[in-house]
Design an enzyme around this catalytic site. Structure first.
Site: not given
Lengths: 212, 301
Positions: B179-180, B222
């Protein structure tokens, strides 16, 4: 159900069984010699059924397999019908090991696709050998549709429910086969409908004439 | 109908037609075959097929010829498995993705008057266009439009397949959820177009640093997910750390701003009594821990 039993007589049934025995024996011998497939085919069994009862009959026959892979191929000539080759679902992997000649580059194709193609090739040859020898003995030459394959389904999903129009009758020729080297076995069903019955009766008579 | 008339038909149909005798020597070669191979029929008739096409002399092809000659059955050479039998240039290079014509071929017996099999015929169909459509459809169905990596649908079906295969052979299988960090800030500060560019950069970098046997898919907004076949959790940690350090170094330049992002990663490995869902769930839980223990790191469940 009753009228089915009248379609062919017990005597005709016996002759057909004998012819199948000869045909499948030849098929097995040729498969071994020609393409190195060592396959044992059991003494065939013949059932006469009402076509509505066909799906449930097929399901009962293969009920020992929880999940199945089926190769279906139609053939037509005077002898006309469908062949169903039913394997246990795990057979695909065994067959890849047995027959894959790995000369082709499968690139991105997954192992599932490879199993499917192998099932089709093996099915095509096995069905072709059995149907071919049988129709040859009966004096016919048949044409085949490309095989289709359904993999790893429960037998309830895999067996088509509308093989023939309702109201017609079907002759089911069943044999159990097994590949010698591997623990791969399955059923071969040849299902032929009303359309072929007149021809079949005539061919059986012709076949017997040579012995009379 | 006369033979001459039939020959006219055979020479104008839009597929290849070849007749071979029992010794696999060419007896007939229609104009379609001549045109695509550049070999006129006068030159090739009577000659062994394998002299001109030695690559066909394989156990598989011979097996099929023998089967057709002895059983009188048909043999099918699908495009899926064989791509082609005869290496011809595609009819048109326009819009095709294949260097060679994709073919679907059928082989069947020819019988003499006494019903014995005297040879075989081969029908060669050009299926390049169909194969191209199929490839495009598969791509549309399996790829994420924005990033070009696999989509969630593909990941889930692949996970199912790999899961069953690995469990069957009791081989290790690992999963990394990515996950960003603070992605919402990128969108809020620089706009969604910038966010899209960052997603593309992260997806592109990740798929370029993972190994050839691994898969990466866009799992959600994301969120990305890597599937690592034949990989223990310990080996997956090395992959995860490698992805993390590479992403950290990316400098996204957007409208004069340099934007750097980091990622958090959660790792899980296949255990007894697992299902694809529980494997995913544990990677997600590990990711949650990575987020809560400071981000820009991996946590192994």
């Amino acid at each position: 159900m009753d009228y089915c039993l009248d379609i062919i007589s017990d005597e005709e049934k016996e002759i057909l069984q004998e012819i199948m025995n000869i045909a499948f024996g030849k098929a097995a011998a040729d498969l071994a010699e020609v393409i190195n497939i060592f396959v044992v085919l059991s003494v065939p069994n013949i059932e006469l059924l009402n076509s509505q009862d066909l799906p449930s009959y097929l399901k009962t026959q293969v009920s020992e397999y929880e999940r199945v892979s089926i190769v279906e191929q139609n053939f037509w000539g005077d002898f006309k019908g469908s062949a169903f080759l039913v394997f246990q679902a795990s057979a695909g992997r065994e067959l890849v090991a047995l027959f894959g000649d790995n000369s082709d580059d499968f690139g991105s194709e997954s192992i599932d696709a490879l199993e499917k193609e192998t099932l089709m090739e093996v099915g095509n040859i096995l069905i072709g050998a059995c149907v071919g020898k049988l129709s040859e003995l009966l004096g016919d030459a048949v044409t085949y549709s490309p095989p289709r394959v359904v993999t790893e389904n429960t037998h309830n999903d895999a067996i088509p429910t509308n093989i023939f129009e309702s109201g017609s009758s079907a002759i089911v020729l069943k044999t159990v086969f097994c590949f010698n080297e591997r623990n791969v076995n399955g059923f071969l069903f040849l299902v032929t409908s009303n359309d072929s019955i007149l021809w079949l009766k005539k061919s059986l008579a012709t076949f017997m004439e040579q012995y009379e | 109908m006369t033979l001459n008339e039939l020959t006219q038909v055979f020479d104008t149909v839009n597929f290849g037609l070849v007749v071979l005798d029992r010794d696999i020597k060419i007896q007939y070669w229609n104009r379609w075959m001549a045109m695509h191979s550049g070999l006129p029929s006068e030159q090739i008739i009577g000659e062994p097929l394998f002299d001109f096409f030695p690559h066909l002399n394989t156990p598989g092809f011979n097996k099929n010829c023998k089967a057709v000659l002895s059983f009188g059955n048909f043999a099918f050479f699908s495009q899926k498995l064989h791509r082609f039998l005869f290496p011809f240039k595609p009819d048109s290079s326009f819009g095709y993705r294949f260097d060679l014509m994709q073919q679907s071929c059928t082989m069947g017996p020819l019988r003499s008057d006494d019903n014995s099999i005297s040879g075989l015929f081969l029908i060669v169909q050009d299926v390049t266009e169909l194969a191209t459509y199929e490839q495009k459809l598969v791509e549309m169905n399996t790829k994420d439009v924005l990033t070009g990596i696999y989509n969630r649908r593909f990941l889930e079906s692949r996970l199912q397949e790999e899961f069953e295969r690995h469990r069957r052979h009791s081989h290790p299988l690992s999963l990394i959820m990515i996950d960003i960090d603070f992605f919402k800030k990128v969108n809020d500060n620089y706009g969604h177009q910038c966010g899209d560019a960052v997603l593309q950069a992260v997806a592109g970098k990740t798929s370029s640093v993972i190994r050839k046997t691994d898969f990466v898919a866009r799992y959600g907004g994301e969120e990305f997910c890597c599937l690592l076949p034949e990989t223990s959790v310990t080996a997956a940690e090395i992959v995860a750390e490698n992805i993390r350090t590479h992403i950290e170094q990316i400098e996204n330049i957007f409208e004069g701003n340099t934007i750097k992002v980091t990622i958090s990663l959660g790792i899980s490995g296949l255990m007894d009594k697992d299902s694809p869902e529980t494997l995913l769930k544990r990677a997600d839980d590990a990711l949650y821990q990575a987020k809560h223990s400071g981000r820009n790191r991996f946590v192994r469940f």
